[in-house]
Design a protein around this motif. Structure first.
Motif: not given
Length: 268
Positions: A71, A180, A184, A126, A129
């Motif tokens: 992150s 983002h 994050y 990503e 995630d």
């Protein structure tokens, strides 16, 4: 190079509209081959389908260090992308409302293209995630909205880096990378334990920020189409339509999470 109609052969790859690919980025890593997209998407969907079945046999993993590291890295990467796009577009005097994509090898134009390539790569990163949701068994977060968002954004980014890596694309890319950074940063802070989590009251506003993002990009794309900007009218129109499902799904999530559920909880 051999061309027949709109089908062009570049190296060993033959696919529609390849002759229109931007010559600056067509040979960049994970851009040239049209097989990159279906291969990575297939691996992603296999993970989504079989991952939960496999991990269900084990206890959920915490993964605090990997989740925090990923992150934080994604927040810094998006900060770099956002800053590069803003700085280079200002030095080039780019228009916010309409900026055609010109094939130029000037340092600032290549800086923009490089920033957008990193944005494309970030959409692949990503996918982690989803892997974290599966390994931590966060089934409520492994939603259709999540999978749809991650898979389709990856496809769109490949189209842009392949065919139109500069020009007006800097606007929605810069907006998305800024969102983002915030998102994050929240993810990184949320794994630091109760002492930090009590300060994360602004999660609700993160969802609101995403809704603002989709709304702004939708109306920005419409004005690009209406004024007949030279920058890819057809793909901009598709981009505007692409925002509508997100407005609906994120809006429904916001209403259910922060309006309907709290009201039902108070009535008990």
């Amino acid at each position: 190079m051999e061309a027949v109609g709109n089908d062009t052969k570049i190296g060993s790859y033959s696919y529609p509209f390849a002759d229109l690919a931007d010559e600056r980025t067509r040979n960049w890593p994970l851009v040239e081959s049209p097989w990159n997209v279906p291969t990575l998407l297939a691996l992603y969907f296999l993970m989504v389908h079989y991952g939960p079945k496999w991990i269900a046999r084990y206890k959920p993993l915490q993964l605090r260090v990997p989740l925090f590291s990923h992150s934080l890295a994604m927040a810094f990467l998006n900060a770099h992308i956002c800053l590069e796009l803003f700085t280079a577009s200002r030095k080039l005097g780019y228009s916010f409302s309409c900026q055609p994509c010109r094939v130029s090898y000037s340092p600032q134009e290549m800086r923009l293209a490089a920033a957008f390539w990193w944005f494309y790569i970030s959409k692949i990163l990503e996918f982690a995630d989803t892997a974290f949701f599966i390994l931590r068994q966060k089934w409520n977060q492994l939603s259709f909205l999540h999978v749809y968002h991650h898979s389709t954004m990856f496809v769109f980014c490949w189209i842009f880096i392949k065919w139109m890596p500069t020009g007006s694309v800097y606007v929605p890319t810069m907006i998305n990378s800024f969102v983002h950074i915030v998102m994050y940063s929240y993810y990184a802070l949320s794994v630091l334990g109760p002492r930090v989590q009590k300060f994360l009251w602004w999660k609700r506003y993160l969802t609101g920020l995403q809704l603002v993002q989709f709304t702004v990009v939708f109306f920005w794309a419409l004005q690009v189409v209406i004024q007949g900007c030279e920058y890819g009218t057809w793909i901009t129109l598709i981009g505007a339509a692409y925002m509508l499902p997100f407005l609906f799904m994120f809006g429904r999530f916001y209403v259910q999470k922060y309006m309907v559920y709290p009201a039902a909880k108070k009535s008990l």
